[in-house]
Enzyme design. Structure first.
Site, PDB file in Angstrom:
ATOM      1  N   ILE A 286       0.827  -1.204   0.000  1.00 31.44           N
ATOM      2  CA  ILE A 286       0.000   0.000   0.000  1.00 31.44           C
ATOM      3  C   ILE A 286       0.868   1.263   0.000  1.00 31.44           C
ATOM      4  O   ILE A 286       0.491   2.285  -0.592  1.00 31.44           O
ATOM      5  CB  ILE A 286      -1.003   0.015   1.181  1.00 31.44           C
ATOM      6  CG1 ILE A 286      -2.117   1.015   0.914  1.00 31.44           C
ATOM      7  CG2 ILE A 286      -0.320   0.298   2.514  1.00 31.44           C
ATOM      8  CD1 ILE A 286      -2.937   0.739  -0.307  1.00 31.44           C
TER       9      ILE A 286
ATOM     10  N   SER B 161      12.073   0.710   6.975  1.00 31.11           N
ATOM     11  CA  SER B 161      11.536  -0.579   6.562  1.00 31.11           C
ATOM     12  C   SER B 161      12.663  -1.577   6.703  1.00 31.11           C
ATOM     13  O   SER B 161      13.812  -1.267   6.371  1.00 31.11           O
ATOM     14  CB  SER B 161      11.048  -0.472   5.108  1.00 31.11           C
ATOM     15  OG  SER B 161       9.983  -1.348   4.849  1.00 31.11           O
TER      16      SER B 161
ATOM     17  N   LYS C 205      -5.285   1.882   7.837  1.00 31.65           N
ATOM     18  CA  LYS C 205      -6.359   1.107   8.438  1.00 31.65           C
ATOM     19  C   LYS C 205      -5.930  -0.347   8.541  1.00 31.65           C
ATOM     20  O   LYS C 205      -5.150  -0.794   7.705  1.00 31.65           O
ATOM     21  CB  LYS C 205      -7.672   1.231   7.658  1.00 31.65           C
ATOM     22  CG  LYS C 205      -7.626   0.981   6.161  1.00 31.65           C
ATOM     23  CD  LYS C 205      -7.343  -0.331   5.533  1.00 31.65           C
ATOM     24  CE  LYS C 205      -7.900  -1.612   6.011  1.00 31.65           C
ATOM     25  NZ  LYS C 205      -7.533  -2.743   5.067  1.00 31.65           N
TER      26      LYS C 205
HETATM   27  P1  NAP Z   1       2.558  -5.467   3.051  1.00 31.33           P
HETATM   28  O1  NAP Z   1       2.645  -5.411   1.550  1.00 31.33           O
HETATM   29  O2  NAP Z   1       2.807  -6.741   3.751  1.00 31.33           O
HETATM   30  O3  NAP Z   1       3.518  -4.318   3.554  1.00 31.33           O
HETATM   31  C1  NAP Z   1       3.781  -4.060   4.923  1.00 31.33           C
HETATM   32  C2  NAP Z   1       5.263  -3.800   5.049  1.00 31.33           C
HETATM   33  O4  NAP Z   1       5.537  -3.567   6.422  1.00 31.33           O
HETATM   34  C3  NAP Z   1       6.097  -4.982   4.620  1.00 31.33           C
HETATM   35  O5  NAP Z   1       6.470  -4.900   3.258  1.00 31.33           O
HETATM   36  C4  NAP Z   1       7.295  -4.914   5.544  1.00 31.33           C
HETATM   37  O6  NAP Z   1       8.384  -4.234   4.916  1.00 31.33           O
HETATM   38  C5  NAP Z   1       6.831  -4.087   6.738  1.00 31.33           C
HETATM   39  N1  NAP Z   1       6.717  -4.876   7.970  1.00 31.33           N
HETATM   40  C6  NAP Z   1       7.139  -4.503   9.194  1.00 31.33           C
HETATM   41  N2  NAP Z   1       6.894  -5.449  10.100  1.00 31.33           N
HETATM   42  C7  NAP Z   1       6.300  -6.437   9.455  1.00 31.33           C
HETATM   43  C8  NAP Z   1       5.825  -7.705   9.873  1.00 31.33           C
HETATM   44  N3  NAP Z   1       5.896  -8.106  11.158  1.00 31.33           N
HETATM   45  N4  NAP Z   1       5.264  -8.512   8.939  1.00 31.33           N
HETATM   46  C9  NAP Z   1       5.176  -8.133   7.653  1.00 31.33           C
HETATM   47  N5  NAP Z   1       5.633  -6.932   7.208  1.00 31.33           N
HETATM   48  C10 NAP Z   1       6.189  -6.106   8.107  1.00 31.33           C
HETATM   49  O7  NAP Z   1       1.100  -4.987   3.539  1.00 31.33           O
HETATM   50  P2  NAP Z   1       0.147  -3.898   2.856  1.00 31.33           P
HETATM   51  O8  NAP Z   1      -0.810  -4.560   1.940  1.00 31.33           O
HETATM   52  O9  NAP Z   1       0.941  -2.765   2.352  1.00 31.33           O
HETATM   53  O10 NAP Z   1      -0.719  -3.499   4.139  1.00 31.33           O
HETATM   54  C11 NAP Z   1      -0.184  -2.702   5.173  1.00 31.33           C
HETATM   55  C12 NAP Z   1      -1.352  -2.021   5.868  1.00 31.33           C
HETATM   56  O11 NAP Z   1      -2.053  -1.231   4.896  1.00 31.33           O
HETATM   57  C13 NAP Z   1      -2.382  -3.015   6.430  1.00 31.33           C
HETATM   58  O12 NAP Z   1      -2.904  -2.552   7.636  1.00 31.33           O
HETATM   59  C14 NAP Z   1      -3.482  -3.031   5.369  1.00 31.33           C
HETATM   60  O13 NAP Z   1      -4.761  -3.318   5.913  1.00 31.33           O
HETATM   61  C15 NAP Z   1      -3.422  -1.598   4.867  1.00 31.33           C
HETATM   62  N6  NAP Z   1      -3.927  -1.446   3.503  1.00 31.33           N
HETATM   63  C16 NAP Z   1      -3.582  -2.321   2.507  1.00 31.33           C
HETATM   64  C17 NAP Z   1      -4.159  -2.180   1.242  1.00 31.33           C
HETATM   65  C18 NAP Z   1      -3.814  -3.095   0.096  1.00 31.33           C
HETATM   66  O14 NAP Z   1      -4.507  -3.057  -0.935  1.00 31.33           O
HETATM   67  N7  NAP Z   1      -2.768  -3.913   0.177  1.00 31.33           N
HETATM   68  C19 NAP Z   1      -5.067  -1.171   0.993  1.00 31.33           C
HETATM   69  C20 NAP Z   1      -5.343  -0.261   2.007  1.00 31.33           C
HETATM   70  C21 NAP Z   1      -4.785  -0.414   3.263  1.00 31.33           C
HETATM   71  P3  NAP Z   1       9.890  -4.631   5.383  1.00 31.33           P
HETATM   72  O15 NAP Z   1      10.018  -6.116   5.201  1.00 31.33           O
HETATM   73  O16 NAP Z   1      10.767  -3.833   4.486  1.00 31.33           O
HETATM   74  O17 NAP Z   1       9.952  -4.234   6.834  1.00 31.33           O
END
Ligand code: NAP
Length: 308
Positions: free
Chosen positions: A14, A36, A90
């Site tokens: 996101i 990150s 969120k």
């Molecule tokens: P994501 O792709 O998994 O990204 C989260 C990032 O946070 C990871 O790439 C990771 O980067 C870091 N991180 C730090 N601690 C972590 C842990 N314990 N486990 C996994 N990653 C960790 O997730 P996302 O889809 O961006 O979602 C993040 C938030 O945004 C969530 O709350 C989600 O509900 C919200 N959101 C997502 C979307 C969507 O479409 N994906 C839309 C709106 C809102 P490093 O490995 O570099 O630390």
């Protein structure tokens, strides 16, 4: 006034898809750093953790927490204690109660705390709210059905406690619902289906109502293949109103009223800049409380294991 220097915490899906372009397009705010563990961005100072960033001499005014919800509270508390404004993706946390201490620190330190609900910035939401304020509501049906393998590939955190499973996307529907209905809503029953190997539900049905007794039904599925559905249909004395595609489209009795390209995150960052300029916070845990209540009151069943 010089621009707000913002750090993104958690450069994942996101953050890359929505936050980076919205920050670049918003006057009054600029990207100053990334924290990150693994991800980096060319030309932007990088830190492995928020703690390392806050301990450094890097000048920042605010952070946007784009990490999974389970670790957010400690990150938000550390940032607020260090005098930074905080934007929370969120859901605003893994629990409802963890927000109260953050509100207290933000108040004490005079910093902005913003619990974002991106779907509330979708183009159909405000026209729907205005329409429903003028009409008697008879029923509401939510259908939020998407393929987790397409939209959340490999995201293990979503299946862990606090990751919400199918409620990770469905909380967006609840954020719209609680914005467009004229009265507070509450959960009356739920059924949650948990894969045998996972700690969060893959399917759910939730029944809600409001103080006027309007029946509200939400059907949620994380294994929807083929067409994906993010619809809220409201039957009223003035006809049927349907918010479709997560609020990008609005129909009245089947006729299109709005069909706009999403600009949710531009709205989020304009609001964040405005909140900071005016020394205010914007905190609402209502959608998360509804999810928590569905977990509290819901009957559970165990279904086939889920693997990506
Ligand atoms: P994501 O792709 O998994 O990204 C989260 C990032 O946070 C990871 O790439 C990771 O980067 C870091 N991180 C730090 N601690 C972590 C842990 N314990 N486990 C996994 N990653 C960790 O997730 P996302 O889809 O961006 O979602 C993040 C938030 O945004 C969530 O709350 C989600 O509900 C919200 N959101 C997502 C979307 C969507 O479409 N994906 C839309 C709106 C809102 P490093 O490995 O570099 O630390």
């Amino acid at each position: 006034m010089s621009p707000i220097r913002l750090a993104i915490i958690g450069l994942g899906k996101i953050a890359r898809d929505q936050h980076l372009p919205a920050i670049a397009a918003t006057p009054g705010i600029e990207l100053a750093a990334i924290a990150s563990r693994n991800a980096t961005l060319d030309g932007v100072p990088h830190f492995p953790t928020i703690e390392a960033l806050l301990a450094s001499s890097q000048a920042i005014d605010a952070v946007a927490l784009c990490t999974p919800p389970q670790g957010r509270h400690a990150q938000a508390a550390a940032a607020l204690e260090a005098g930074k404004h905080v934007l929370l993706e969120k859901p605003p946390g893994a629990t409802v109660s963890e927000l109260a201490p953050l509100i207290e620190v933000a108040r004490r330190s005079g910093r902005t705390l913003f619990t974002t609900w991106h779907s509330r910035f979708a183009p159909a939401v405000e026209p729907a709210r205005a329409f429903l304020a003028q009409h008697a509501i008879r029923s509401v049906t939510i259908e939020w059905k998407e393929d987790v393998r397409v939209w959340h590939p490999g995201q293990e955190w979503i299946w862990e406690p606090g990751g919400l499973g199918v409620f990770d996307p469905a909380i967006n529907a609840l954020s719209i619902l609680t914005c467009i209905l004229p009265r507070p809503v509450f959960v009356t029953g739920a059924h949650l289906a948990f894969p045998a190997n996972r700690a969060a539900p893959v399917r759910a049905e939730v029944d809600l109502t409001d103080t006027a007794g309007v029946p509200i039904r939400a059907e949620l599925d994380f294994l929807q293949t083929g067409p994906q559905t993010w619809d809220i249909r409201v039957e009223t004395d003035g006809g049927s109103l349907t918010l479709s595609s997560g609020g990008a489209k609005l129909f009245h009795d089947g006729a299109p009223l709005i069909d706009e390209k999403e600009a949710e995150y531009a709205g989020i960052y304009r609001h964040f800049v405005d909140l900071i300029a005016n020394g205010r916070s914007d905190v609402d845990a209502t959608p998360l409380a509804l999810v928590a209540d569905a977990f509290l009151i819901g009957r559970r069943s165990v279904v086939e294991p889920f693997e990506y």
